[in-house]
Scaffold this motif. Structure first.
Motif, mmCIF file in Angstrom:
data_model
loop_
_atom_site.group_PDB
_atom_site.id
_atom_site.type_symbol
_atom_site.label_atom_id
_atom_site.label_comp_id
_atom_site.label_asym_id
_atom_site.label_seq_id
_atom_site.Cartn_x
_atom_site.Cartn_y
_atom_site.Cartn_z
ATOM 1 N N LYS A 52 33.126 -53.211 21.057
ATOM 2 C CA LYS A 52 33.377 -52.087 20.144
ATOM 3 C C LYS A 52 34.021 -50.952 20.931
ATOM 4 C CE LYS A 52 30.919 -53.764 16.607
ATOM 5 N NZ LYS A 52 31.564 -54.200 15.389
ATOM 6 N N GLU A 65 28.143 -46.578 23.324
ATOM 7 C CA GLU A 65 27.291 -46.079 22.233
ATOM 8 C C GLU A 65 27.513 -44.575 22.097
ATOM 9 O OE1 GLU A 65 25.541 -48.043 19.864
ATOM 10 O OE2 GLU A 65 26.875 -49.351 20.974
ATOM 11 N N THR A 66 28.028 -44.223 20.927
ATOM 12 C CA THR A 66 28.506 -42.864 20.701
ATOM 13 C C THR A 66 27.391 -41.822 20.781
ATOM 14 O OG1 THR A 66 30.238 -43.843 19.360
ATOM 15 C CG2 THR A 66 29.891 -41.482 19.097
HETATM 16 N N1 LIG Z 1 27.141 -48.488 17.764
HETATM 17 C C1 LIG Z 1 28.505 -48.242 18.174
HETATM 18 C C2 LIG Z 1 29.430 -48.563 17.010
HETATM 19 C C3 LIG Z 1 30.887 -48.487 17.381
HETATM 20 C C4 LIG Z 1 31.793 -49.133 16.338
HETATM 21 O O1 LIG Z 1 31.345 -49.779 15.379
HETATM 22 N N2 LIG Z 1 33.094 -48.943 16.518
HETATM 23 C C5 LIG Z 1 34.059 -49.587 15.652
HETATM 24 C C6 LIG Z 1 35.254 -48.671 15.385
HETATM 25 S S1 LIG Z 1 34.891 -47.182 14.546
HETATM 26 C C7 LIG Z 1 34.629 -50.803 16.354
HETATM 27 O O2 LIG Z 1 34.656 -50.848 17.581
HETATM 28 N N3 LIG Z 1 35.109 -51.780 15.613
HETATM 29 C C8 LIG Z 1 35.789 -52.910 16.182
HETATM 30 C C9 LIG Z 1 35.248 -54.208 15.723
HETATM 31 O O3 LIG Z 1 34.178 -54.223 15.086
HETATM 32 O O4 LIG Z 1 35.898 -55.200 16.035
HETATM 33 C C10 LIG Z 1 28.638 -46.795 18.661
HETATM 34 O O5 LIG Z 1 27.813 -45.965 18.290
HETATM 35 O O6 LIG Z 1 29.546 -46.502 19.448
#
Ligand SMILES: N[C@@H](CCC(=O)N[C@@H](CS)C(=O)NCC(=O)O)C(=O)O
Length: 211
Positions: A52, A65-66
C-alpha cells in the motif's frame, strides 16, 4: 538532519493525509510519486509489506501506516500541535481514525469514488451495483461523522487535529461524486467544517491531480 521522504502518489487519500500533516507542521519533505494504478512498483512493495501507500523515511526511520506517520510527524517536528492533549479529545481523535479506516474508506473511496471517478479514467464503465451496495454504509459513516462534529469546530475539539487531516481527502473525493453530493447535502456540521478546512494552505497545496 535530512528532509523526510514520503513515497506514494499525490492522488492517494492516505498519501494526502500524511502530506497534510507535513504541510500543517511546516516540515520540508520530498514526495516520491509513482502511479500504483498501473501496478505497485517493486521498490514500494519492499517498503510496505502490505503493498500500500504511503511509506515514509526520516533519518534512518522507515514507517508505513498513515496514523503512525502522522503521529511521528506531529511529535518529531516543531510546529502547531496536531493532537489534542485532553484525554477525551485524544480518544475522540483515535476513534475517528478507526471509523475512517475500518468503515468509511472502503465504501466511500474503495467502492463509490473508485467506480464513479477512477474507473472511467481507465477506460471502463463504473459498476453501478458496486456503488449501490456501498451507499448504505457510506451514508451511515457520514451521519456518524456529522453527529460527532456537531457543536464543535473540528472533529476532536476546537483545534485542527490529525482526525481532520484523515477526513479531508476522503470528504474531498466523496463530495465530487453525485452520490456524495446527495448524501452530504443535509449534513450541516460536515458542510460547515468543510467550508472552514478547504481554504487552508495545506489543503490547497495538496490538491490531487487525477487522470
Ligand atoms: N492502512 C493503510 C492504508 C493505506 C491504503 O489503503 N492506501 C491505498 C491508497 S489510498 C493503497 O495503497 N491502495 C493500493 C492497493 O490497494 O493496491 C494506511 O493507513 O496507510
Amino acid at each position: 538532519m535530512a528532509d523526510p521522504i514520503l513515497y506514494g502518489p499525490g492522488f492517494s487519500t492516505y498519501v494526502r493525509t500524511a502530506r497534510l500533516a507535513l504541510e500543517e507542521k511546516g516540515v520540508r519533505y520530498k514526495l516520491e510519486e509513482f502511479d500504483f494504478l498501473k501496478g505497485m512498483p517493486a521498490e514500494q512493495v519492499a517498503r510496505h509489506p502490505f503493498s500500500k501507500v504511503p511509506a515514509f523515511e526520516h533519518d534512518g526511520l522507515r514507517l508505513y501506516e498513515t496514523c503512525a506517520i502522522g503521529r511521528y510527524v506531529d511529535e518529531a517536528f516543531d510546529g502547531p500541535d496536531l493532537q489534542p492533549k485532553d484525554p477525551r479529545q485524544r480518544a475522540r481523535m483515535t476513534q475517528i481514525f478507526s471509523i475512517l479506516d475500518s468503515y468509511t474508506y472502503g465504501p466511500v473511496i474503495g467502492k463509490c469514488f473508485i467506480q464513479r471517478v477512477v474507473t472511467p479514467t481507465l477506460g471502463a464503465q463504473p459498476d453501478e451495483a458496486v456503488i449501490e451496495a456501498a451507499l448504505p454504509e457510506a451514508r451511515k459513516c457520514m451521519e456518524v461523522l456529522d453527529d460527532l462534529l456537531d457543536g464543535q469546530a473540528f472533529l476532536a475539539g476546537d483545534a485542527l487535529s490529525l482526525a481532520d487531516l484523515h477526513l479531508i481527502p476522503i470528504y474531498a473525493y466523496f463530495s465530487v461524486t453525485p452520490e456524495g453530493e446527495s448524501i452530504l447535502k443535509d449534513k450541516a456540521a460536515l458542510q460547515r467544517w468543510w467550508q472552514g478546512v478547504r481554504v487552508r494552505s495545506s489543503v490547497q497545496a495538496t490538491q490531487p491531480q487525477l487522470g
